[in-house]
Structures are given as C-alpha cells and as structure tokens.
Design an enzyme around this catalytic site. Structure first.
Site, PDB file in Angstrom:
ATOM      1  N   GLU A   1      -2.294  -0.972 -13.818  1.00 15.11           N
ATOM      2  CA  GLU A   1      -2.486  -0.476 -12.446  1.00 15.11           C
ATOM      3  C   GLU A   1      -2.297   1.040 -12.462  1.00 15.11           C
ATOM      4  O   GLU A   1      -1.282   1.529 -12.954  1.00 15.11           O
ATOM      5  CB  GLU A   1      -1.431  -1.141 -11.544  1.00 15.11           C
ATOM      6  CG  GLU A   1      -1.409  -0.641 -10.126  1.00 15.11           C
ATOM      7  CD  GLU A   1      -0.195  -1.196  -9.351  1.00 15.11           C
ATOM      8  OE1 GLU A   1       0.711  -1.803  -9.968  1.00 15.11           O
ATOM      9  OE2 GLU A   1      -0.163  -0.990  -8.125  1.00 15.11           O
TER      10      GLU A   1
ATOM     11  N   ARG B   1       5.433   7.921  -0.951  1.00 16.32           N
ATOM     12  CA  ARG B   1       4.581   7.983   0.240  1.00 16.32           C
ATOM     13  C   ARG B   1       5.030   6.962   1.298  1.00 16.32           C
ATOM     14  O   ARG B   1       6.172   6.540   1.280  1.00 16.32           O
ATOM     15  CB  ARG B   1       3.113   7.820  -0.192  1.00 16.32           C
ATOM     16  CG  ARG B   1       2.661   8.964  -1.116  1.00 16.32           C
ATOM     17  CD  ARG B   1       1.195   8.868  -1.483  1.00 16.32           C
ATOM     18  NE  ARG B   1       0.348   9.025  -0.307  1.00 16.32           N
ATOM     19  CZ  ARG B   1      -0.955   8.752  -0.295  1.00 16.32           C
ATOM     20  NH1 ARG B   1      -1.554   8.332  -1.407  1.00 16.32           N
ATOM     21  NH2 ARG B   1      -1.668   8.920   0.802  1.00 16.32           N
TER      22      ARG B   1
ATOM     23  N   HIS C   1      -2.453   4.664 -10.092  1.00 14.92           N
ATOM     24  CA  HIS C   1      -2.590   5.384  -8.816  1.00 14.92           C
ATOM     25  C   HIS C   1      -2.552   6.871  -9.109  1.00 14.92           C
ATOM     26  O   HIS C   1      -1.672   7.337  -9.853  1.00 14.92           O
ATOM     27  CB  HIS C   1      -1.478   4.998  -7.838  1.00 14.92           C
ATOM     28  CG  HIS C   1      -1.492   3.547  -7.512  1.00 14.92           C
ATOM     29  ND1 HIS C   1      -2.459   2.995  -6.689  1.00 14.92           N
ATOM     30  CD2 HIS C   1      -0.720   2.526  -7.938  1.00 14.92           C
ATOM     31  CE1 HIS C   1      -2.261   1.690  -6.620  1.00 14.92           C
ATOM     32  NE2 HIS C   1      -1.217   1.373  -7.371  1.00 14.92           N
TER      33      HIS C   1
ATOM     34  N   ARG D   1     -11.837  13.761  -0.241  1.00 14.51           N
ATOM     35  CA  ARG D   1     -10.747  13.136   0.533  1.00 14.51           C
ATOM     36  C   ARG D   1      -9.403  13.795   0.206  1.00 14.51           C
ATOM     37  O   ARG D   1      -9.045  13.956  -0.967  1.00 14.51           O
ATOM     38  CB  ARG D   1     -10.691  11.622   0.282  1.00 14.51           C
ATOM     39  CG  ARG D   1     -10.101  11.214  -1.049  1.00 14.51           C
ATOM     40  CD  ARG D   1     -10.024   9.721  -1.282  1.00 14.51           C
ATOM     41  NE  ARG D   1      -9.049   9.035  -0.466  1.00 14.51           N
ATOM     42  CZ  ARG D   1      -8.432   7.915  -0.856  1.00 14.51           C
ATOM     43  NH1 ARG D   1      -8.683   7.366  -2.047  1.00 14.51           N
ATOM     44  NH2 ARG D   1      -7.572   7.337  -0.055  1.00 14.51           N
TER      45      ARG D   1
ATOM     46  N   ALA E   1      -6.533   1.193  -1.507  1.00 14.35           N
ATOM     47  CA  ALA E   1      -5.827   0.563  -0.377  1.00 14.35           C
ATOM     48  C   ALA E   1      -5.642  -0.943  -0.563  1.00 14.35           C
ATOM     49  O   ALA E   1      -4.689  -1.528  -0.031  1.00 14.35           O
ATOM     50  CB  ALA E   1      -6.570   0.852   0.922  1.00 14.35           C
TER      51      ALA E   1
ATOM     52  N   PRO F   1     -11.698   1.213  -2.882  1.00  9.58           N
ATOM     53  CA  PRO F   1     -12.287   1.938  -1.768  1.00  9.58           C
ATOM     54  C   PRO F   1     -11.847   3.401  -1.666  1.00  9.58           C
ATOM     55  O   PRO F   1     -10.686   3.728  -1.895  1.00  9.58           O
ATOM     56  CB  PRO F   1     -11.817   1.157  -0.533  1.00  9.58           C
ATOM     57  CG  PRO F   1     -10.674   0.326  -1.003  1.00  9.58           C
ATOM     58  CD  PRO F   1     -10.933   0.043  -2.438  1.00  9.58           C
ATOM     59  N   ASN F   2     -12.805   4.207  -1.304  1.00 10.54           N
ATOM     60  CA  ASN F   2     -12.626   5.647  -1.034  1.00 10.54           C
ATOM     61  C   ASN F   2     -12.427   6.493  -2.280  1.00 10.54           C
ATOM     62  O   ASN F   2     -12.342   7.721  -2.187  1.00 10.54           O
ATOM     63  CB  ASN F   2     -11.473   5.885  -0.035  1.00 10.54           C
ATOM     64  CG  ASN F   2     -11.737   5.199   1.291  1.00 10.54           C
ATOM     65  OD1 ASN F   2     -12.778   5.427   1.889  1.00 10.54           O
ATOM     66  ND2 ASN F   2     -10.832   4.339   1.739  1.00 10.54           N
TER      67      ASN F   2
ATOM     68  N   ASN G   1      -7.521   0.821 -10.397  1.00 14.86           N
ATOM     69  CA  ASN G   1      -6.934   1.481  -9.222  1.00 14.86           C
ATOM     70  C   ASN G   1      -7.521   0.787  -7.998  1.00 14.86           C
ATOM     71  O   ASN G   1      -8.631   1.111  -7.560  1.00 14.86           O
ATOM     72  CB  ASN G   1      -7.260   2.972  -9.195  1.00 14.86           C
ATOM     73  CG  ASN G   1      -6.568   3.670  -8.030  1.00 14.86           C
ATOM     74  OD1 ASN G   1      -6.066   3.016  -7.119  1.00 14.86           O
ATOM     75  ND2 ASN G   1      -6.563   4.998  -8.054  1.00 14.86           N
TER      76      ASN G   1
ATOM     77  N   TYR H   1      -5.019  14.058  -3.557  1.00 12.34           N
ATOM     78  CA  TYR H   1      -5.785  13.489  -4.673  1.00 12.34           C
ATOM     79  C   TYR H   1      -6.443  14.534  -5.571  1.00 12.34           C
ATOM     80  O   TYR H   1      -7.083  14.178  -6.561  1.00 12.34           O
ATOM     81  CB  TYR H   1      -6.843  12.516  -4.126  1.00 12.34           C
ATOM     82  CG  TYR H   1      -6.222  11.350  -3.378  1.00 12.34           C
ATOM     83  CD1 TYR H   1      -5.495  10.377  -4.063  1.00 12.34           C
ATOM     84  CD2 TYR H   1      -6.329  11.234  -1.995  1.00 12.34           C
ATOM     85  CE1 TYR H   1      -4.905   9.318  -3.389  1.00 12.34           C
ATOM     86  CE2 TYR H   1      -5.747  10.176  -1.309  1.00 12.34           C
ATOM     87  CZ  TYR H   1      -5.033   9.224  -2.010  1.00 12.34           C
ATOM     88  OH  TYR H   1      -4.440   8.171  -1.343  1.00 12.34           O
TER      89      TYR H   1
HETATM   90  C1  DQA Z   1      -4.212   5.299  -4.384  1.00 11.86           C
HETATM   91  C2  DQA Z   1      -2.995   5.107  -3.470  1.00 11.86           C
HETATM   92  C3  DQA Z   1      -3.312   4.134  -2.358  1.00 11.86           C
HETATM   93  O1  DQA Z   1      -2.167   3.962  -1.531  1.00 11.86           O
HETATM   94  C4  DQA Z   1      -4.441   4.642  -1.502  1.00 11.86           C
HETATM   95  O2  DQA Z   1      -4.781   3.695  -0.518  1.00 11.86           O
HETATM   96  C5  DQA Z   1      -5.641   5.050  -2.302  1.00 11.86           C
HETATM   97  C6  DQA Z   1      -5.459   5.710  -3.599  1.00 11.86           C
HETATM   98  C7  DQA Z   1      -3.989   6.390  -5.459  1.00 11.86           C
HETATM   99  O3  DQA Z   1      -4.777   6.438  -6.387  1.00 11.86           O
HETATM  100  O4  DQA Z   1      -3.040   7.169  -5.354  1.00 11.86           O
HETATM  101  O5  DQA Z   1      -6.768   4.942  -1.832  1.00 11.86           O
HETATM  102  O6  DQA Z   1      -4.456   4.085  -5.059  1.00 11.86           O
END
Ligand code: DQA
Length: 149
Positions: free
Chosen positions: A98, A107, A100, A17, A77, A9-10, A74, A22
């Site tokens: 995984e 964080r 990020h 964002r 959240a 998501p997002n 990735n 990011y």
């Molecule tokens: C994320 C880190 C997560 O905590 C966050 O909710 C994201 C992006 C990252 O790519 O740094 O949406 O996965």
C-alpha cells in the site's frame, strides 16, 4: 517479475490537485519514475489508474489471471472506504504494498482507517512519488527471498 502499479481516484490529477500536499509531478511522471525503478530491479511494470472502484477490483482480479507477481497499490480515497478492494486483494493472494504519496497518519481522522492494509505486506506513506520505488524494492526483496513478510 511482473508488478501491477494500481492507482485510484484523482491520482490522474497529480500536478494539478493540491500541489502543497501531493507535489507538482504528474501521473505521467509517476509512471516514468516507477517504470525506471522497476526496470532497474529487473521487473516489468504494468500501470492502471481508475476513478472507479469496480474497475480497480477488476484490475486486481485480472492480476491473478495475468500472473502478476506483486501489486503496488495506492487506492487513494477508496483506502478509507473499500471492503471490495480488501476482498479482491485477499482473493488473489498476490503480495501487495500500500502506497500513499502524503503522510496520511498526520492528516484528517477519516484518513486514519485503511481497509486494504489488512491484505498488504507493507504500507509506505509520506515519501512522495519515491514511495512507489520503495514499494517495488520491497516487493523485489520479498519475492527474491531476501526478506520475509
Ligand atoms: C492518498 C491519500 C488519500 O487519503 C487520498 O484520498 C488520496 C491520495 C495519497 O497518496 O496520499 O487521494 O492515497
């Protein structure tokens, strides 16, 4: 070699964002860069992004039937909440990395838990979009027998 690059998501909002966290590159940039990195490794990359947990679970299940060799994931959240994604990765048994974009370790406390990590061969965080290239290289080396888990 076929890799599934799965984003949660997002991540479709990259570039809009929180650019201070990011960066300014977009989801399309992510796809372009990662596709080029996979091609350089002789791998085909298939991309999927969803804001829905269930769709991400289904994409992981489909990876099994589509004979995907490696998953770059990735979960955004859902990293911090989803037992369903962990179970899906365990169900298919496909090596997964995984990724990020941000350095989650530095964080908020709620980002310190990763449910999927237990089913992943490696975690790459805080490398920006280059983390996806690093994940592809790791999977290619693992599948090529150059490195062990
Ligand atoms: C994320 C880190 C997560 O905590 C966050 O909710 C994201 C992006 C990252 O790519 O740094 O949406 O996965």
């Amino acid at each position: 070699m076929k890799f599934l690059v799965l984003n949660g998501p997002n991540l479709n909002m990259l570039g809009i964002r929180e650019p201070e966290i990011y960066g300014h590159e977009t989801y399309d940039d992510l796809v372009e860069r990662t596709r080029a990195a996979c091609e350089a490794l002789g791998a085909e990359a298939v991309f999927f992004q969803s804001n829905s947990e269930g769709e991400l679970v289904t994409a992981i299940q489909n990876a099994y039937f589509d004979q995907v060799d490696g998953i770059i994931l990735n979960p955004a959240a859902y990293t911090h909440t989803s037992v369903a994604l962990l179970d899906a990765l365990k169900a298919v048994g496909i090596p997964a990395v995984e990724v990020h974009i941000s350095d989650v370790a530095s964080r908020e406390d709620f980002r310190q838990v990763s449910y999927v990590r237990a089913a992943c061969v490696r975690t790459i965080a805080g490398q920006g979009l280059d983390g996806y290239r690093q994940a592809a290289e790791y999977l290619a080396a693992l599948l090529g027998g150059v490195i062990g888990e």
